[in-house]
Scaffold this active site. Structure first.
Site, PDB file in Angstrom:
ATOM      1  CB  ILE A  16      -5.289   6.491  -4.314  1.00 30.99           C
ATOM      2  CG1 ILE A  16      -4.413   7.063  -5.425  1.00 30.99           C
ATOM      3  CG2 ILE A  16      -5.984   5.225  -4.808  1.00 30.99           C
ATOM      4  CD1 ILE A  16      -3.288   6.132  -5.873  1.00 30.99           C
ATOM      5  CE  LYS A  43      -2.670  15.317   8.468  1.00 33.51           C
ATOM      6  NZ  LYS A  43      -1.411  14.548   8.625  1.00 33.51           N
ATOM      7  CG  LEU A  64       1.782   1.677   6.709  1.00 32.92           C
ATOM      8  CD1 LEU A  64       2.522   2.322   5.545  1.00 32.92           C
ATOM      9  CD2 LEU A  64       1.086   0.407   6.240  1.00 32.92           C
ATOM     10  CE  LYS A 170       3.934   0.871  -3.299  1.00 30.12           C
ATOM     11  NZ  LYS A 170       2.782   0.698  -2.377  1.00 30.12           N
ATOM     12  CB  SER A 208       0.265  12.392  -8.109  1.00 30.85           C
ATOM     13  OG  SER A 208      -0.803  12.263  -7.197  1.00 30.85           O
TER      14      SER A 208
END
Length: 346
Positions: A16, A43, A64, A170, A208
């Site tokens: 995404i 990458k 993160l 999440k 996905s």
């Protein structure tokens, strides 16, 4: 949102994230793309080759789990798109509270603290998931899933269904983000895509993508697990992110979903499209008449957003993913062997 055009995108090298960067560059934004290792050409090459990248794209190192790691990338930005997520949690079956806290929870809070420090960020667009909405007692007492619902974390721990740790992570992170936003005056909207399908520009696949191409590659297990889920085209997801950033009336949570996943219908269509692949059309243990409870995008559409790919069948979205896979596999077969784990938190 005015004339300011500098934004930061976390997880920019992922499925995404990279497509969002592409769309932002096409619209003239200056994009600060955060990645784990800007020097890893394998990458980031697909980002550097995007149109307008030479003049409007810069790469920034950030992770993160590192407090303050996003300060420099966010300083001076008018918008932040937080797309990065620890997708490796989807395939984990054991408790992982430490990973949930160190990456997903602390990650979003660290980014929000960076937004507070910057004092230039007008809006944070956070990529959540319909997974924070759809895990409900069975059978769900609703005809459709809406933004008013929150997934039942206790139910996740009780049943440990497919992807349960990701859902827990999440959900916990999003609730904490809303609390921080309210207490610190952060203008945040959340986007809740369902299963994301369609073309990809990354040099590797992710979960996905693997699901979308699984019937073609004969690894049907991943798509079987997602039978009955909802889905959406990657282009609609990215356009929704930008639409919600730019629209001053946007507020709160927004489901972004347009299709249902019926593996029987998808398999039948793909078997006709690719007759040489011997794609199975019957699946033991699955109910062909299973009812799909839709994820409603009414709130998003009421704001004026239009889904460009809504009229396509779900199988069409899978075909677009498969064709991307075929194109990349023909150019560099080894790159398609990289697992989704290598792209997590990208």
């Amino acid at each position: 949102m005015g004339g300011e055009r500098t934004v930061s995108v976390t997880g920019a090298s992922g499925y995404i994230g990279s497509f969002l960067v592409k769309r932002l560059l096409q619209r003239g934004y200056h994009v600060r793309a955060t990645v784990r290792d800007p020097g890893n050409q394998k990458k980031v090459k697909h980002l550097l080759e995007l149109a307008n990248a030479s003049t409007h794209l810069s790469l920034w190192k950030a992770e993160l789990a590192e407090e303050g790691g996003y300060d420099d990338a966010i300083q001076g930005c008018q918008g932040v798109f937080h797309v990065a997520a620890p997708v490796e949690l989807i395939n984990q079956s054991q408790d992982g509270e430490e990973e949930i806290e160190s990456t997903t929870l602390n990650g979003i809070l660290s980014i929000m603290r960076s937004c507070s420090k910057a004092k230039t960020v007008k809006r944070l667009v956070y990529t959540s998931t319909t997974g924070t909405i759809t895990v409900q007692p069975q059978p769900p007492a609703v005809s459709e899933f809406t933004e008013d619902l929150w997934s039942d974390i206790d139910l996740c721990y009780q049943h440990k269904m497919y992807g349960w740790m990701y859902v827990v992570a999440k959900t916990i992170a999003e609730k904490a983000a809303w609390k921080y936003a309210e207490e610190n005056g952060i203008d945040m909207v959340t986007v809740h895509p369902s299963l994301v399908l369609g073309p990809f520009i990354t040099p590797y696949t992710n979960i996905s993508i693997d699901a979308a191409i699984s019937l073609y590659t004969t690894g049907i297990a991943s798509l079987k697990k997602l039978n009955g889920f909802s889905a959406v085209h990657v282009d609609d997801v990215c356009n929704a992110h930008i639409y919600l950033f730019e629209n001053p009336l946007a507020k709160g949570r927004y489901i972004c979903s347009s299709h249902g996943v019926n593996i029987f219908e998808i398999a039948h269509s793909l078997s006709l499209k690719y007759p040489d692949r011997n794609i199975p059309t019957q699946f033991e243990g699955l109910d062909e008449a299973q009812k799909i409870i839709p994820c409603s995008s009414k709130k998003l559409m009421d704001l004026g957003f239009e889904f460009a790919h809504k009229k396509k069948d779900t199988s069409d979205l899978c075909v677009e993913t498969i064709e991307s896979y075929r194109e990349r596999a023909s150019c560099d077969p080894k790159s398609m062997m990289v697992s989704a784990l290598s792209s997590s938190q990208a």
